[in-house]
Structure formats: structure tokens, C-alpha cells
Motif scaffolding. Structure first.
Motif, PDB file in Angstrom:
ATOM      1  N   SER A  24      35.221  17.165  33.289  1.00  0.00           N
ATOM      2  CA  SER A  24      36.636  17.604  32.697  1.00  0.00           C
ATOM      3  C   SER A  24      37.456  16.224  31.972  1.00  0.00           C
ATOM      4  CB  SER A  24      37.546  17.613  33.885  1.00  0.00           C
ATOM      5  OG  SER A  24      37.840  16.915  34.176  1.00  0.00           O
ATOM      6  N   VAL A  25      38.768  17.129  31.394  1.00  0.00           N
ATOM      7  CA  VAL A  25      39.370  16.220  29.742  1.00  0.00           C
ATOM      8  C   VAL A  25      40.541  16.630  30.339  1.00  0.00           C
ATOM      9  CG1 VAL A  25      37.559  15.661  28.177  1.00  0.00           C
ATOM     10  CG2 VAL A  25      39.335  17.231  27.766  1.00  0.00           C
ATOM     11  N   PHE A  26      41.899  16.598  30.006  1.00  0.00           N
ATOM     12  CA  PHE A  26      43.496  17.017  29.996  1.00  0.00           C
ATOM     13  C   PHE A  26      43.923  16.076  28.563  1.00  0.00           C
ATOM     14  CE2 PHE A  26      42.192  16.412  34.609  1.00  0.00           C
ATOM     15  CZ  PHE A  26      43.056  17.612  35.345  1.00  0.00           C
ATOM     16  N   VAL A  27      44.152  17.604  27.883  1.00  0.00           N
ATOM     17  CA  VAL A  27      45.222  17.638  26.730  1.00  0.00           C
ATOM     18  C   VAL A  27      46.121  17.366  26.679  1.00  0.00           C
ATOM     19  CG1 VAL A  27      45.051  18.700  23.647  1.00  0.00           C
ATOM     20  CG2 VAL A  27      42.471  18.348  25.857  1.00  0.00           C
ATOM     21  N   PHE A  28      46.856  16.548  26.159  1.00  0.00           N
ATOM     22  CA  PHE A  28      48.424  16.342  26.698  1.00  0.00           C
ATOM     23  C   PHE A  28      48.783  16.703  24.112  1.00  0.00           C
ATOM     24  CE2 PHE A  28      47.320  14.751  29.728  1.00  0.00           C
ATOM     25  CZ  PHE A  28      47.486  15.013  30.598  1.00  0.00           C
ATOM     26  N   PRO A  29      48.812  18.215  24.347  1.00  0.00           N
ATOM     27  CA  PRO A  29      49.170  18.318  22.451  1.00  0.00           C
ATOM     28  C   PRO A  29      50.775  17.965  22.543  1.00  0.00           C
ATOM     29  CG  PRO A  29      48.428  19.494  23.893  1.00  0.00           C
ATOM     30  CD  PRO A  29      49.003  19.514  25.127  1.00  0.00           C
TER      31      PRO A  29
ATOM     32  N   PRO B 283      49.722  15.461  41.196  1.00  0.00           N
ATOM     33  CA  PRO B 283      49.275  15.023  41.824  1.00  0.00           C
ATOM     34  C   PRO B 283      47.307  14.795  42.569  1.00  0.00           C
ATOM     35  CG  PRO B 283      49.647  17.743  42.059  1.00  0.00           C
ATOM     36  CD  PRO B 283      49.715  16.930  40.692  1.00  0.00           C
ATOM     37  N   GLY B 284      47.910  13.529  42.702  1.00  0.00           N
ATOM     38  CA  GLY B 284      46.239  12.320  43.167  1.00  0.00           C
ATOM     39  C   GLY B 284      45.997  12.160  42.247  1.00  0.00           C
ATOM     40  N   TRP B 285      46.662  11.642  40.724  1.00  0.00           N
ATOM     41  CA  TRP B 285      46.543  11.125  39.831  1.00  0.00           C
ATOM     42  C   TRP B 285      46.294   9.330  39.763  1.00  0.00           C
ATOM     43  CZ3 TRP B 285      46.439  12.425  34.000  1.00  0.00           C
ATOM     44  CH2 TRP B 285      46.487  13.596  33.951  1.00  0.00           C
ATOM     45  N   GLU B 286      46.329   8.348  39.730  1.00  0.00           N
ATOM     46  CA  GLU B 286      46.047   6.940  39.718  1.00  0.00           C
ATOM     47  C   GLU B 286      47.769   6.836  38.541  1.00  0.00           C
ATOM     48  OE1 GLU B 286      42.887   4.445  39.066  1.00  0.00           O
ATOM     49  OE2 GLU B 286      42.048   6.129  40.287  1.00  0.00           O
ATOM     50  N   GLN B 287      48.786   5.704  39.217  1.00  0.00           N
ATOM     51  CA  GLN B 287      49.484   5.179  38.435  1.00  0.00           C
ATOM     52  C   GLN B 287      49.032   4.966  37.380  1.00  0.00           C
ATOM     53  OE1 GLN B 287      51.899   2.354  40.732  1.00  0.00           O
ATOM     54  NE2 GLN B 287      52.789   4.227  42.009  1.00  0.00           N
ATOM     55  N   GLU B 288      47.630   4.739  37.332  1.00  0.00           N
ATOM     56  CA  GLU B 288      47.476   3.729  35.601  1.00  0.00           C
ATOM     57  C   GLU B 288      47.224   5.023  34.693  1.00  0.00           C
ATOM     58  OE1 GLU B 288      46.600   0.651  35.031  1.00  0.00           O
ATOM     59  OE2 GLU B 288      47.651  -0.264  37.220  1.00  0.00           O
ATOM     60  N   ALA B 289      47.344   5.615  34.924  1.00  0.00           N
ATOM     61  CA  ALA B 289      47.091   7.572  34.224  1.00  0.00           C
ATOM     62  C   ALA B 289      48.256   6.850  33.542  1.00  0.00           C
ATOM     63  CB  ALA B 289      46.753   7.943  35.211  1.00  0.00           C
ATOM     64  N   ASP B 290      48.945   7.044  34.374  1.00  0.00           N
ATOM     65  CA  ASP B 290      51.168   6.921  33.563  1.00  0.00           C
ATOM     66  C   ASP B 290      50.458   6.047  32.828  1.00  0.00           C
ATOM     67  OD1 ASP B 290      52.018   9.578  34.739  1.00  0.00           O
ATOM     68  OD2 ASP B 290      52.963   8.460  36.020  1.00  0.00           O
ATOM     69  N   LYS B 291      50.296   5.009  33.073  1.00  0.00           N
ATOM     70  CA  LYS B 291      50.055   4.067  32.132  1.00  0.00           C
ATOM     71  C   LYS B 291      49.985   4.181  31.323  1.00  0.00           C
ATOM     72  CE  LYS B 291      50.986   0.167  36.012  1.00  0.00           C
ATOM     73  NZ  LYS B 291      50.315  -0.920  36.638  1.00  0.00           N
ATOM     74  N   ARG B 292      48.946   4.705  30.861  1.00  0.00           N
ATOM     75  CA  ARG B 292      48.156   4.874  29.477  1.00  0.00           C
ATOM     76  C   ARG B 292      48.693   5.980  28.798  1.00  0.00           C
ATOM     77  NH1 ARG B 292      42.496   6.979  31.713  1.00  0.00           N
ATOM     78  NH2 ARG B 292      43.671   7.374  33.649  1.00  0.00           N
ATOM     79  N   LEU B 293      48.942   7.175  29.739  1.00  0.00           N
ATOM     80  CA  LEU B 293      49.279   8.158  28.715  1.00  0.00           C
ATOM     81  C   LEU B 293      51.064   7.781  27.974  1.00  0.00           C
ATOM     82  CD1 LEU B 293      48.285  11.442  27.982  1.00  0.00           C
ATOM     83  CD2 LEU B 293      49.629  11.790  30.137  1.00  0.00           C
ATOM     84  N   ILE B 294      51.715   7.717  29.032  1.00  0.00           N
ATOM     85  CA  ILE B 294      53.309   7.777  27.905  1.00  0.00           C
ATOM     86  C   ILE B 294      53.073   6.360  27.239  1.00  0.00           C
ATOM     87  CG2 ILE B 294      55.673   6.838  28.954  1.00  0.00           C
ATOM     88  CD1 ILE B 294      55.027   7.303  31.140  1.00  0.00           C
ATOM     89  N   PRO B 295      52.470   5.561  26.911  1.00  0.00           N
ATOM     90  CA  PRO B 295      52.465   4.813  25.633  1.00  0.00           C
ATOM     91  C   PRO B 295      52.190   5.495  24.510  1.00  0.00           C
ATOM     92  CG  PRO B 295      52.141   3.546  27.601  1.00  0.00           C
ATOM     93  CD  PRO B 295      52.000   4.221  28.156  1.00  0.00           C
ATOM     94  N   ALA B 296      50.830   6.121  24.582  1.00  0.00           N
ATOM     95  CA  ALA B 296      50.226   7.054  23.614  1.00  0.00           C
ATOM     96  C   ALA B 296      51.118   8.445  23.561  1.00  0.00           C
ATOM     97  CB  ALA B 296      49.092   7.281  24.276  1.00  0.00           C
ATOM     98  N   ILE B 297      51.546   8.939  24.198  1.00  0.00           N
ATOM     99  CA  ILE B 297      52.599  10.290  24.029  1.00  0.00           C
ATOM    100  C   ILE B 297      54.075   9.299  23.931  1.00  0.00           C
ATOM    101  CG2 ILE B 297      52.901  12.533  24.849  1.00  0.00           C
ATOM    102  CD1 ILE B 297      50.559  12.916  25.752  1.00  0.00           C
TER     103      ILE B 297
ATOM    104  N   HIS C 153      56.126   9.849  26.578  1.00  0.00           N
ATOM    105  CA  HIS C 153      57.189  10.415  27.392  1.00  0.00           C
ATOM    106  C   HIS C 153      55.511  10.894  28.374  1.00  0.00           C
ATOM    107  CE1 HIS C 153      56.193  13.791  25.144  1.00  0.00           C
ATOM    108  NE2 HIS C 153      56.384  14.092  25.785  1.00  0.00           N
ATOM    109  N   ARG C 154      56.496  11.010  29.947  1.00  0.00           N
ATOM    110  CA  ARG C 154      55.250  12.081  30.458  1.00  0.00           C
ATOM    111  C   ARG C 154      55.110  13.326  30.834  1.00  0.00           C
ATOM    112  NH1 ARG C 154      55.355  12.668  36.722  1.00  0.00           N
ATOM    113  NH2 ARG C 154      52.685  12.149  37.791  1.00  0.00           N
ATOM    114  N   PRO C 155      54.674  13.794  29.832  1.00  0.00           N
ATOM    115  CA  PRO C 155      54.440  15.306  29.470  1.00  0.00           C
ATOM    116  C   PRO C 155      54.820  16.208  30.968  1.00  0.00           C
ATOM    117  CG  PRO C 155      53.195  14.491  28.500  1.00  0.00           C
ATOM    118  CD  PRO C 155      53.078  13.299  28.706  1.00  0.00           C
ATOM    119  N   ASP C 156      54.666  17.407  30.326  1.00  0.00           N
ATOM    120  CA  ASP C 156      55.056  18.692  31.994  1.00  0.00           C
ATOM    121  C   ASP C 156      54.189  19.303  32.182  1.00  0.00           C
ATOM    122  OD1 ASP C 156      56.419  20.385  30.137  1.00  0.00           O
ATOM    123  OD2 ASP C 156      57.728  20.127  31.471  1.00  0.00           O
ATOM    124  N   TRP C 157      53.148  19.592  31.345  1.00  0.00           N
ATOM    125  CA  TRP C 157      51.948  19.910  31.210  1.00  0.00           C
ATOM    126  C   TRP C 157      50.691  19.847  30.535  1.00  0.00           C
ATOM    127  CZ3 TRP C 157      49.555  21.926  26.667  1.00  0.00           C
ATOM    128  CH2 TRP C 157      51.004  21.661  25.444  1.00  0.00           C
ATOM    129  N   ALA C 158      50.041  20.268  30.282  1.00  0.00           N
ATOM    130  CA  ALA C 158      48.468  19.851  30.022  1.00  0.00           C
ATOM    131  C   ALA C 158      47.653  20.825  29.635  1.00  0.00           C
ATOM    132  CB  ALA C 158      48.011  18.467  30.597  1.00  0.00           C
TER     133      ALA C 158
END
Length: 135
Positions: A3-8, A49-63, A65-70
């Protein structure tokens, strides 16, 4: 399933319209190219739920903010699915955004996917490279 999670960057309604056009008459899941199963995931559902904090550390700089959907995309294990997934992800990221895959600790942009960029030796959705690291 892989799987992948896309944050358009495209808004949720626009993204759903893209998926509706690619998979007429189907949703929850949308079936794209007969091998990609797509769901809209929200923050109040099973998105984080269950995502490691590392996911936020990767995602927020790329986007930014922390998206509320994907869009979660699962690829059947019975097929490679790499090219179908690349096409769909690049379509969903046409206006920007990022995608997280199961194999790297990186938030991939469309430009990186198009150029076959590497992060720690892996390209986007590099299940073969990830597997070879384990053996």
C-alpha cells in the motif's frame, strides 16, 4: 497487499472526481486498472492510528501541514502493479502533494517519482529493492 498513502494538494472533491472518472460506477473501493484498490481515508477514521511519529516528520515538511485525509491505494500481490501505481499516483499528485509507500522512510513528490530519484538506495514503491536488502 502492498500500500501507499497519497496526500494530494488537489482538494478532496477534486480528487474523488478524478477517481470517479478512472473507475466509473465504483467507489469504496475504487478499482483502477484492475489491480489498484483505492479508499478515501480520513483523520477521524483509520488514517493515522498506529503511524509512527516518523511518518509525521516525513510528511509535514513535504506538504507543509498534517493532512486530514488521504487516498490509500492497495496493490494486489498477484501482480507487479508498479507502472499502474506510478500512473495513478502521478495523476493524483498533478497539482502537488506527496505519497508515502511501505518501503522507504521518505515522502515522495511527483518530480521524484518521474525522475526515478533514490532515497537511501530505493526508488518509489521499490518492493524489489526493499526485499533484496533483507536477504
Amino acid at each position: 497487499m502492498r500500500s501507499v498513502f497519497v496526500f494530494p494538494r488537489l482538494d478532496q472533491l477534486g480528487t474523488v472526481a478524478v477517481l470517479d472518472a478512472l473507475s466509473p460506477g465504483q467507489n469504496a473501493p475504487w478499482l483502477v486498472e484492475d489491480v489498484l484498490y483505492c479508499w478515501l481515508e480520513t483523520e477521524d477514521g483509520i488514517l493515522y492510528p498506529g503511524w509512527e511519529q516518523e511518518a509525521d516528520k516525513r510528511l509535514i515538511p513535504a506538504i507543509g501541514h498534517r493532512p486530514d485525509w488521504a487516498i490509500e491505494i492497495e496493490v494486489s500481490g498477484r501482480v507487479d502493479g508498479t507502472e499502474q501505481l506510478r500512473r495513478l499516483v502521478l495523476t493524483l499528485l498533478e497539482h502537488g502533494g506527496a505519497v508515502l509507500d511501505d518501503y522507504s522512510d521518505h515522502a515522495w513528490t511527483a518530480g521524484e517519482i518521474r525522475s526515478h530519484a533514490r532515497y537511501e538506495g530505493l526508488t518509489f514503491f521499490d518492493f524489489r529493492g526493499s526485499y533484496n536488502r533483507l536477504i
